[in-house]
Write a protein that holds these residues in place. Structure first.
Motif, PDB file in Angstrom:
ATOM      1  N   GLU A 380       1.471   2.586   3.262  1.00  0.00           N
ATOM      2  CA  GLU A 380       0.659   2.314   2.067  1.00  0.00           C
ATOM      3  C   GLU A 380      -0.543   1.466   2.419  1.00  0.00           C
ATOM      4  N   LEU A 381      -1.372   1.225   1.428  1.00  0.00           N
ATOM      5  CA  LEU A 381      -2.548   0.379   1.591  1.00  0.00           C
ATOM      6  C   LEU A 381      -2.153  -1.054   1.250  1.00  0.00           C
ATOM      7  N   THR A 382      -1.525  -1.682   2.237  1.00  0.00           N
ATOM      8  CA  THR A 382      -1.074  -3.056   2.096  1.00  0.00           C
ATOM      9  C   THR A 382      -1.233  -3.745   3.439  1.00  0.00           C
ATOM     10  N   THR A 408      -5.556   6.329  -1.594  1.00  0.00           N
ATOM     11  CA  THR A 408      -5.170   6.171  -2.991  1.00  0.00           C
ATOM     12  C   THR A 408      -4.113   5.082  -3.148  1.00  0.00           C
ATOM     13  N   LEU A 409      -4.508   3.924  -3.623  1.00  0.00           N
ATOM     14  CA  LEU A 409      -3.567   2.833  -3.807  1.00  0.00           C
ATOM     15  C   LEU A 409      -2.441   3.255  -4.739  1.00  0.00           C
ATOM     16  N   THR A 432       5.048  -0.880   0.433  1.00  0.00           N
ATOM     17  CA  THR A 432       3.940  -1.025  -0.502  1.00  0.00           C
ATOM     18  C   THR A 432       3.696  -2.503  -0.746  1.00  0.00           C
ATOM     19  N   GLY A 436      -0.096  -2.220  -5.288  1.00  0.00           N
ATOM     20  CA  GLY A 436       0.076  -0.774  -5.288  1.00  0.00           C
ATOM     21  C   GLY A 436       1.337  -0.332  -5.997  1.00  0.00           C
ATOM     22  N   TRP A 439       1.283   0.686  -9.732  1.00  0.00           N
ATOM     23  CA  TRP A 439       0.819   2.001 -10.168  1.00  0.00           C
ATOM     24  C   TRP A 439       1.996   2.876 -10.625  1.00  0.00           C
ATOM     25  N   TYR A 464      -3.969  -8.590  -5.203  1.00  0.00           N
ATOM     26  CA  TYR A 464      -4.505  -7.459  -4.455  1.00  0.00           C
ATOM     27  C   TYR A 464      -4.995  -8.049  -3.133  1.00  0.00           C
TER      28      TYR A 464
END
Length: 561
Positions: A380-382, A408-409, A432, A436, A439, A464
């Motif tokens: 993920e975007l973490t 895409t978070l 994650t 994120g 979501w 974030y």
């Protein structure tokens, strides 16, 4: 004998081998959903809690298995909600069939304000797929489904879309064999491979001092990984894998390199073979590695668009990698271009830089040590996930899933659920951040309802985190990044999901290892504070503005000059 349009749709899915479908029912889909009920012995239905998750799950299903993922929603807001997952599937080159209903056929484009009407749904679908079709009558449904599958399996893998007005789904038509369907032309298969181009490519590689192979996610779509390994071993060329290409060659192989290790070998390469990759920088329209007078490029890609500017190929082959790589390999002279000791020295050079980024590197190591080789890791975007792009060892194809260029978070958890449906009982580990996870935290219900073997790891810093870090670095202040989170333990237990909270890499490793024998989903929360940026280690070329400790001395200095 007559059938409804909904029954023809269900029959077409079964005829084309679909066994699982991700959907949320609604009034325009009633006749299709009832037809699927009638085929319940052939197709299993998975119903998440948000339409966004239908396409994420279909994407994860494909990326974990190579089998077509199918998502179905109502028109208008349903199709719009599903757009983020469809865009991610497009970016990741996933074979996803997106099915959406449409308003009544007599109202399309008229602006009457019918339920779920939007101004240009066909245009919306065209923008998120490589091919789409508005079905023009109930008698076209069977042929349209077959045409969609033909497009899915032709040319570059990407989503295709069908929209069917709801009155066509309820209409009765004769059950006749599908007729050939007219529609937009699909992306055709590449022409026969250019033998002269193959010969030029072989000559370049044979004459190279240090040939390097760079591979992207296109390598997986035709199961070309064995051919890639055979070619790399024939000439002893290091294989640098993009984020999407992780797992093309096991990281245990001496020649397998991350993009970080790729910086060292690219710095000495004189010929680069790019296979199944866009080879484009993620923020600027430039090639991933700059053109240099002494550096020659060979490109192999099924999509001719990825052979053009800003890339500057010396040899370009529009071809399926599974076909082209064996043909190229048989023309090459066996040799060992890079000694194993040199390759291992490069890998160690990259590892030493990763080890400095703490505590993220310790968390990544703990995750890998706790997972079987064939478990599927969804990144993920973490902050831990960014480092994992280069730090998490991957040992086989389709065991690593990343966000693709959409970034895409929040995509990760629902994508992991689809991967779990496809994985045949293998465990899926989804990491994650708390941002994120917000979501799609409602999909804990989906994981529990279907007993999916997913271990969800939530790194919780209350912010974030990446946006916060960029703001602090660029502006010396932060704004709009603090989060109000729920009690994650109470949340998990409210959905009946097993939960554990940890705050060290060692404890995380133990919790993840224990989850491997669980029967269903497990959620693990990891408390984490402000951590150092890993961005200076990502990609072949560091992002402008990203800084970190100086890299160790060039591990190949004086070896390939």
């Amino acid at each position: 004998m007559s059938k409804t349009g909904g029954q023809l749709l269900a029959d077409g899915l079964v005829r084309n081998g679909i066994e699982d479908l991700f959907m949320i029912p609604g009034i325009q889909l009633d006749w299709a959903v009832d037809a699927l009920r009638q085929r319940s012995g052939d197709i299993s239905l998975y119903v998440p809690r948000h339409e966004q998750s239908t396409t994420y799950m279909a994407d994860g299903y494909y990326r974990a298995s190579g089998r077509v993922g199918v998502a179905m929603v109502v028109p208008g807001p349903g199709a719009l909600n599903a757009g983020a997952g469809l865009a991610t599937a497009y970016a990741a080159n996933s074979r996803v069939l997106f099915l959406t209903a449409q308003i009544h056929s007599q109202g399309v484009g008229k602006g009457y304000g019918l339920l779920h009407e939007i101004k240009d749904q066909p245009g919306y679908l065209a923008g998120l797929s490589k091919w789409s079709r508005h079905v023009g009558g109930p008698e076209e449904i069977a042929a349209a489904v077959d045409q969609a599958f033909d497009r899915l399996h032709t040319g570059r893998p990407r989503p295709v879309a069908l929209e069917i007005p709801h009155d066509y789904l309820s209409a009765s038509v004769n059950d006749a064999p599908p007729a050939a369907a007219a529609g937009q032309p699909g992306a055709g298969a590449p022409a026969a491979i250019d033998e002269a181009a193959l010969a030029r490519a072989a000559a370049l590689l044979d004459g190279a001092r240090l040939p390097v192979i760079y591979v992207g996610g296109g390598i997986f779509h035709s199961d070309a990984c064995p051919a890639l390994q055979a070619l790399a071993e024939r000439i002893g060329a290091p294989v640098v894998m993009s984020d999407n290409g992780r797992g093309a060659l096991s990281d245990r192989h001496p020649l397998a390199m991350s993009s970080l290790a790729g910086r060292a070998v690219f710095g000495h390469a004189d010929v680069v073979l790019v296979v199944g990759s866009r080879f484009i920088d993620s923020l600027t329209p430039t090639a991933s590695w700059p053109a240099q007078p002494e550096l020659r490029y060979i490109y192999i890609n099924i999509d001719e668009a990825d052979l053009s500017a800003p890339r500057k190929p010396d040899v370009a082959l529009a071809a399926d990698a599974a076909v082209a790589l064996p043909m190229l390999a048989e023309r090459l002279k066996p040799r060992r271009a890079m000694a194993e000791a040199d390759a291992l020295r490069v890998k160690d050079w990259a590892r030493r830089q990763i080890d400095v980024v703490m505590p993220q590197s310790a968390y990544v190591d703990a995750l890998r040590a706790a997972m079987p080789d064939d478990a599927i890791f969804v990144n993920e975007l973490t902050q831990v996930g960014y480092l994992a792009r280069v730090a998490f060892p991957v040992y086989g194809p389709r065991t690593y899933i990343g966000p693709g260029y959409q970034g895409t978070l929040g995509y990760g958890f629902p994508t992991a659920l689809g991967a779990a449906v496809a994985a045949g009982g293998r465990r899926v580990v989804s990491i994650t951040g708390d941002g994120g996870f917000g979501w799609n935290l409602q999909e804990l219900a989906t994981a529990q309802r279907y007993g999916l073997p997913v271990t969800l790891v939530v790194f919780n810093d209350g912010h974030y985190g990446n946006v916060r870090a960029i703001q602090k670095r660029e502006f010396g202040a932060e704004v709009a990044v603090e989060l109000a989170n729920p009690d994650f333990g109470l949340l998990a237990r409210a959905f009946g999901v097993a939960f554990e909270k940890v705050d060290t890499p060692q404890a995380l490793g133990g919790a993840v290892q224990a989850s491997m024998s669980a029967a269903g989903p497990v959620m693990i929360e990891v408390g984490i504070g402000v951590v150092p940026s890993p961005w200076h280690l990502l990609r072949l070329q560091p992002m402008k503005g990203a800084s970190g400790p100086a890299a160790p001395a060039d591990p190949l200095a004086g070896v390939y000059s």
